[in-house]
Design an enzyme around this catalytic site. Structure first.
Site, PDB file in Angstrom:
ATOM      1  N   SER A 135      22.631  19.279 -31.037  1.00 11.76           N
ATOM      2  CA  SER A 135      23.116  18.084 -30.325  1.00 11.76           C
ATOM      3  C   SER A 135      24.641  18.060 -30.360  1.00 11.76           C
ATOM      4  CB  SER A 135      22.587  16.831 -31.029  1.00 11.76           C
ATOM      5  OG  SER A 135      23.207  15.670 -30.507  1.00 11.76           O
ATOM      6  N   TYR A 148      20.188  11.300 -38.505  1.00 11.02           N
ATOM      7  CA  TYR A 148      19.921  12.139 -37.329  1.00 11.02           C
ATOM      8  C   TYR A 148      21.107  13.087 -37.081  1.00 11.02           C
ATOM      9  CZ  TYR A 148      19.411  13.597 -32.471  1.00 11.02           C
ATOM     10  OH  TYR A 148      19.324  14.368 -31.330  1.00 11.02           O
TER      11      TYR A 148
HETATM   12  N1  LIG Z   1      17.904  13.138 -25.328  1.00 14.57           N
HETATM   13  C1  LIG Z   1      19.065  13.291 -25.919  1.00 14.57           C
HETATM   14  O1  LIG Z   1      19.989  12.508 -25.691  1.00 14.57           O
HETATM   15  C2  LIG Z   1      19.282  14.456 -26.864  1.00 14.57           C
HETATM   16  C3  LIG Z   1      20.612  14.844 -27.119  1.00 14.57           C
HETATM   17  C4  LIG Z   1      20.818  15.904 -28.003  1.00 14.57           C
HETATM   18  C5  LIG Z   1      19.753  16.550 -28.606  1.00 14.57           C
HETATM   19  N2  LIG Z   1      18.476  16.141 -28.329  1.00 14.57           N
HETATM   20  C6  LIG Z   1      17.367  16.852 -29.008  1.00 14.57           C
HETATM   21  O2  LIG Z   1      16.474  17.343 -28.044  1.00 14.57           O
HETATM   22  C7  LIG Z   1      15.187  17.498 -28.638  1.00 14.57           C
HETATM   23  C8  LIG Z   1      14.146  16.880 -27.730  1.00 14.57           C
HETATM   24  O3  LIG Z   1      14.350  15.479 -27.671  1.00 14.57           O
HETATM   25  P1  LIG Z   1      14.146  14.621 -26.340  1.00 14.57           P
HETATM   26  O4  LIG Z   1      15.419  13.958 -26.033  1.00 14.57           O
HETATM   27  O5  LIG Z   1      13.486  15.437 -25.302  1.00 14.57           O
HETATM   28  O6  LIG Z   1      13.185  13.438 -26.867  1.00 14.57           O
HETATM   29  P2  LIG Z   1      11.601  13.288 -26.824  1.00 14.57           P
HETATM   30  O7  LIG Z   1      11.111  13.203 -25.424  1.00 14.57           O
HETATM   31  O8  LIG Z   1      11.292  12.174 -27.757  1.00 14.57           O
HETATM   32  O9  LIG Z   1      11.094  14.668 -27.394  1.00 14.57           O
HETATM   33  C9  LIG Z   1      10.840  14.925 -28.738  1.00 14.57           C
HETATM   34  C10 LIG Z   1       9.593  15.784 -28.794  1.00 14.57           C
HETATM   35  O10 LIG Z   1       9.369  16.195 -30.142  1.00 14.57           O
HETATM   36  C11 LIG Z   1       8.005  16.019 -30.446  1.00 14.57           C
HETATM   37  N3  LIG Z   1       7.880  15.719 -31.868  1.00 14.57           N
HETATM   38  C12 LIG Z   1       8.547  14.782 -32.582  1.00 14.57           C
HETATM   39  N4  LIG Z   1       8.109  14.766 -33.843  1.00 14.57           N
HETATM   40  C13 LIG Z   1       7.137  15.705 -33.930  1.00 14.57           C
HETATM   41  C14 LIG Z   1       6.288  16.141 -34.977  1.00 14.57           C
HETATM   42  N5  LIG Z   1       6.333  15.597 -36.216  1.00 14.57           N
HETATM   43  N6  LIG Z   1       5.409  17.135 -34.722  1.00 14.57           N
HETATM   44  C15 LIG Z   1       5.335  17.681 -33.486  1.00 14.57           C
HETATM   45  N7  LIG Z   1       6.115  17.314 -32.465  1.00 14.57           N
HETATM   46  C16 LIG Z   1       6.995  16.332 -32.687  1.00 14.57           C
HETATM   47  C17 LIG Z   1       7.556  14.824 -29.605  1.00 14.57           C
HETATM   48  O11 LIG Z   1       6.168  14.866 -29.332  1.00 14.57           O
HETATM   49  P3  LIG Z   1       5.141  13.873 -30.067  1.00 14.57           P
HETATM   50  O12 LIG Z   1       5.809  12.540 -30.165  1.00 14.57           O
HETATM   51  O13 LIG Z   1       3.936  13.881 -29.179  1.00 14.57           O
HETATM   52  O14 LIG Z   1       4.894  14.484 -31.395  1.00 14.57           O
HETATM   53  C18 LIG Z   1       8.354  15.026 -28.320  1.00 14.57           C
HETATM   54  O15 LIG Z   1       7.649  15.801 -27.393  1.00 14.57           O
HETATM   55  C19 LIG Z   1      15.263  16.823 -30.014  1.00 14.57           C
HETATM   56  O16 LIG Z   1      15.450  17.793 -31.013  1.00 14.57           O
HETATM   57  C20 LIG Z   1      16.501  15.961 -29.893  1.00 14.57           C
HETATM   58  O17 LIG Z   1      17.097  15.718 -31.142  1.00 14.57           O
HETATM   59  C21 LIG Z   1      18.212  15.123 -27.467  1.00 14.57           C
END
Ligand SMILES: NC(=O)c1ccc[n+]([C@@H]2O[C@H](COP(=O)([O-])OP(=O)(O)OC[C@H]3O[C@@H](n4cnc5c(N)ncnc54)[C@H](OP(=O)(O)O)[C@@H]3O)[C@@H](O)[C@H]2O)c1
Length: 240
Positions: A135, A148
């Site tokens: 991130s 986080y």
């Molecule tokens: N969106 C942003 O602004 C942003 C910015 C920088 C980095 N990121 C990173 O990008 C990645 C994806 O995030 P996103 O923004 O796409 O949010 P998201 O839609 O909430 O995606 C997170 C995914 O991780 C899965 N997950 C969470 N905990 C889990 C567990 N214990 N076991 C298995 N799967 C798990 C969730 O599925 P389930 O809930 O079904 O388990 C979900 O599909 C993350 O690492 C986040 O930190 C996001």
């Protein structure tokens, strides 16, 4: 990395950034396996994209991580790309009663799980590529999500070392560094004002085609290059 004819596991591949990557890697002619906790969501993705293979698991549980690896080893031992994308984000304050429990969850999902999966999946003989999703907040923290941000700084540091140590084994290590994007991370609605995942994925694929291994987008590019003075300026702006 080559962009087609891979067999890829995307953790958290059924929503947000993971889903964007799933759909683009499918378009490019790859076999994609996704996992996550929500079976219903996994099923919805598989209905829309019948070639996607799904596996329900909770990566915060050590036993589930081992089961996932054993299942892949038995059924998809030709897997060659692991994308550590799954993550959680807890908005909290050190004074909150449940602060420690929430910190524990974040450390387990965002740090321990990718480390453990990396250890397990690098045992596969066909593995060529590990991609870790960190991130822009790995570089400059937002104080309302203190643990986080620290987990992402940890994962970035680990990724740098991993890239170096896996060179000898010919395993490429790529870091995706998203800025804030419009997903449900943290809770529905928190990220509504940010750019769509589709723009991020388009840019990431251009950078992958150029052979880059640190993939940024928008503000995360500047933050990744910031010196101490700029880090302080950004910090003050982000944490008024
Ligand atoms: N969106 C942003 O602004 C942003 C910015 C920088 C980095 N990121 C990173 O990008 C990645 C994806 O995030 P996103 O923004 O796409 O949010 P998201 O839609 O909430 O995606 C997170 C995914 O991780 C899965 N997950 C969470 N905990 C889990 C567990 N214990 N076991 C298995 N799967 C798990 C969730 O599925 P389930 O809930 O079904 O388990 C979900 O599909 C993350 O690492 C986040 O930190 C996001």
């Amino acid at each position: 990395m080559k962009l087609s004819n891979n067999k890829i596991l995307i953790t958290g591949g059924a929503s947000g950034i993971g889903l964007g990557l799933t759909e683009r890697f499918l378009q490019e002619g790859n076999k994609v396996i996704i996992c996550g906790r929500r079976e219903k969501l996994l099923k919805e993705v598989a209905q829309k994209h019948p070639s996607v293979v799904t596996r329900a698991c909770d990566l915060s549980k050590e036993a589930d991580r081992i089961d996932l690896y054993n299942w892949i080893n038995e059924n998809h031992s030709d897997l060659n790309v692991l994308i550590n994308n799954a993550g959680i984000q807890n908005w909290m304050n050190i004074t909150d009663e449940d602060f420690y429990d929430k910190a524990n969850d974040e450390l387990t999902t965002n740090v321990l799980a990718p480390i453990h999966l990396t250890k397990l999946f690098t045992q596969l003989s066909d593995i060529t590529t590990i991609i870790n999703v960190t991130s822009g907040l790995a570089f400059i923290p937002l104080s309302k999500i203190p643990v986080y941000c620290a987990t992402k700084a940890f994962l970035r540091s680990f990724t740098l070392s991993l890239r170096h140590s896996l060179k000898a084994a010919n395993i490429e290590v790529i870091e995706m560094i998203p800025p804030a994007l419009n997903t449900d991370l943290g809770a529905k609605g928190l990220h509504n004002d940010f750019p769509p995942v589709s723009d991020f994925v388009t840019s990431i694929f251009e950078q992958l085609k150029e052979g880059k291994t640190e993939l940024t987008f928008g503000t995360s590019g500047d933050r990744a290059k910031a010196n101490n003075e700029t880090i302080q300026e950004y910090f003050n702006m982000m944490n008024p």
